[in-house]
Design a protein around this motif. Sequence first.
Motif, PDB file in Angstrom:
ATOM      1  N   PRO A   4      69.303  48.093  89.349  1.00 38.77           N
ATOM      2  CA  PRO A   4      69.376  49.116  88.293  1.00 38.77           C
ATOM      3  C   PRO A   4      68.153  49.529  87.694  1.00 38.77           C
ATOM      4  O   PRO A   4      67.248  48.533  88.027  1.00 38.77           O
ATOM      5  N   PHE A   5      67.797  50.681  87.221  1.00 37.57           N
ATOM      6  CA  PHE A   5      66.654  50.919  86.736  1.00 37.57           C
ATOM      7  C   PHE A   5      66.197  50.415  85.406  1.00 37.57           C
ATOM      8  O   PHE A   5      67.092  50.162  84.416  1.00 37.57           O
ATOM      9  N   ASN A   6      64.945  50.358  85.028  1.00 31.99           N
ATOM     10  CA  ASN A   6      64.473  49.881  83.761  1.00 31.99           C
ATOM     11  C   ASN A   6      64.254  50.984  82.902  1.00 31.99           C
ATOM     12  O   ASN A   6      63.818  51.994  83.081  1.00 31.99           O
ATOM     13  N   ALA A   7      65.307  50.895  81.649  1.00 29.15           N
ATOM     14  CA  ALA A   7      65.627  51.952  80.769  1.00 29.15           C
ATOM     15  C   ALA A   7      64.229  52.471  80.099  1.00 29.15           C
ATOM     16  O   ALA A   7      64.161  53.409  79.693  1.00 29.15           O
ATOM     17  N   ARG A   8      63.359  51.294  79.843  1.00 25.34           N
ATOM     18  CA  ARG A   8      62.358  51.690  79.297  1.00 25.34           C
ATOM     19  C   ARG A   8      61.189  52.471  79.979  1.00 25.34           C
ATOM     20  O   ARG A   8      60.242  52.928  79.517  1.00 25.34           O
ATOM     21  N   THR A   9      61.161  52.128  81.227  1.00 26.71           N
ATOM     22  CA  THR A   9      59.910  52.579  82.130  1.00 26.71           C
ATOM     23  C   THR A   9      60.400  53.683  83.303  1.00 26.71           C
ATOM     24  O   THR A   9      59.502  54.351  83.676  1.00 26.71           O
ATOM     25  N   ALA A  10      61.525  53.570  83.533  1.00 30.99           N
ATOM     26  CA  ALA A  10      61.919  54.452  84.566  1.00 30.99           C
ATOM     27  C   ALA A  10      61.702  56.092  84.884  1.00 30.99           C
ATOM     28  O   ALA A  10      61.148  56.613  85.630  1.00 30.99           O
ATOM     29  N   PHE A  11      61.717  56.651  83.791  1.00 29.49           N
ATOM     30  CA  PHE A  11      61.332  58.020  83.391  1.00 29.49           C
ATOM     31  C   PHE A  11      59.715  58.163  83.325  1.00 29.49           C
ATOM     32  O   PHE A  11      59.086  59.301  83.267  1.00 29.49           O
ATOM     33  N   SER A  12      58.898  57.006  83.217  1.00 30.14           N
ATOM     34  CA  SER A  12      57.278  57.229  83.083  1.00 30.14           C
ATOM     35  C   SER A  12      56.874  56.888  84.675  1.00 30.14           C
ATOM     36  O   SER A  12      55.523  57.092  84.596  1.00 30.14           O
ATOM     37  N   GLU A  13      57.763  56.596  85.518  1.00 28.18           N
ATOM     38  CA  GLU A  13      57.278  56.351  86.656  1.00 28.18           C
ATOM     39  C   GLU A  13      57.607  57.295  87.874  1.00 28.18           C
ATOM     40  O   GLU A  13      58.900  57.543  87.851  1.00 28.18           O
ATOM     41  N   GLU A  14      57.113  57.864  88.260  1.00 25.97           N
ATOM     42  CA  GLU A  14      57.089  59.018  89.315  1.00 25.97           C
ATOM     43  C   GLU A  14      58.339  59.018  90.259  1.00 25.97           C
ATOM     44  O   GLU A  14      59.319  59.726  90.178  1.00 25.97           O
ATOM     45  N   GLY A  15      58.236  57.884  90.998  1.00 24.57           N
ATOM     46  CA  GLY A  15      59.118  57.350  91.953  1.00 24.57           C
ATOM     47  C   GLY A  15      60.534  57.268  91.477  1.00 24.57           C
ATOM     48  O   GLY A  15      61.587  57.790  91.946  1.00 24.57           O
ATOM     49  N   SER A  16      60.699  56.465  90.452  1.00 20.79           N
ATOM     50  CA  SER A  16      62.262  56.307  89.826  1.00 20.79           C
ATOM     51  C   SER A  16      62.577  57.721  89.273  1.00 20.79           C
ATOM     52  O   SER A  16      63.550  57.736  89.130  1.00 20.79           O
ATOM     53  N   LYS A  17      61.645  58.106  88.517  1.00 28.43           N
ATOM     54  CA  LYS A  17      62.091  59.349  87.731  1.00 28.43           C
ATOM     55  C   LYS A  17      62.890  60.413  88.872  1.00 28.43           C
ATOM     56  O   LYS A  17      63.880  61.041  88.590  1.00 28.43           O
ATOM     57  N   THR A  18      62.129  60.458  90.054  1.00 33.05           N
ATOM     58  CA  THR A  18      62.523  61.412  90.999  1.00 33.05           C
ATOM     59  C   THR A  18      63.808  61.000  91.672  1.00 33.05           C
ATOM     60  O   THR A  18      64.829  62.004  91.701  1.00 33.05           O
ATOM     61  N   ARG A  19      63.978  59.961  91.715  1.00 34.67           N
ATOM     62  CA  ARG A  19      65.274  59.509  92.439  1.00 34.67           C
ATOM     63  C   ARG A  19      66.395  59.610  91.538  1.00 34.67           C
ATOM     64  O   ARG A  19      67.400  59.908  91.690  1.00 34.67           O
TER      65      ARG A  19
END
Length: 243
Positions: free
Chosen positions: A72-87
């Motif tokens: 699962p994604f880290n809710a605190r950082t996922a949208f600040s990291e381009e790769g996880s945000k795009t996915r």
Amino acid sequence: MKRDIEIKTKDGTAKAAVIQPANGAATDKGVILYMDAFGPREALYWMGQRIADAGYAVLVPDLYYRSGDYGPFNARTAFSEEGSKTRIRAMMQTATQALTAQDSAAFIEALETEGVTGAIGTVGYCMGGARAITAAAHYPERIKAAASFHGGNLASDAEDSPHRLADRIKARIYVGVAGVDNSFPPEQSARFAEAFRVAGVDHAVENYVGMAHGWAVPDHSVYDKDGSERHFKRLLTLFEETL
């Protein structure tokens, strides 16, 4: 008490968690918890246990199962990291309202396998908020209550916007709105309330002043403990009165 299961759907196999009351008490009432954008994880399982301990069998399904393995994604950082945000954004687009509504038939069957013969409630967070309400429209004979917390686009211009389904809903609806939330601005809130009022749906829209989008979920960067406790109180009251 949490147990991992697999649910056969029309399009494959969805992983899910079933959470029963910690005291081992049997229950014939069920709740489907529709995840936020970051996927099933310990924070949602903890929330599911809070609900289960009030006397419900809780199902937390993975709505992203069509996208293969992830996080699962880290809710605190996922949208600040381009790769996880795009996915995440791509996976959100794949887990459409229509497909989640289709999958919800299998989710209901999974709860029935767990002994749920009585009423079912739904609750969703972020993207799950719209899906919780949409499920109530598609399965009105089984779902008696639906709640959305910081749900986005509940009354947008999109064809699959939940407010367009108001006339199909028999459940009681509760919407908890973040004080400032660009995904559900005041004009959408007004449109949502009007659609449900005209359709004669028992509903409430409540503004959580000072709360940000994601406030109810404990691993979110904007988590607010007092606000989250207030949300649990509203949610469990809704289920107690309807299920």
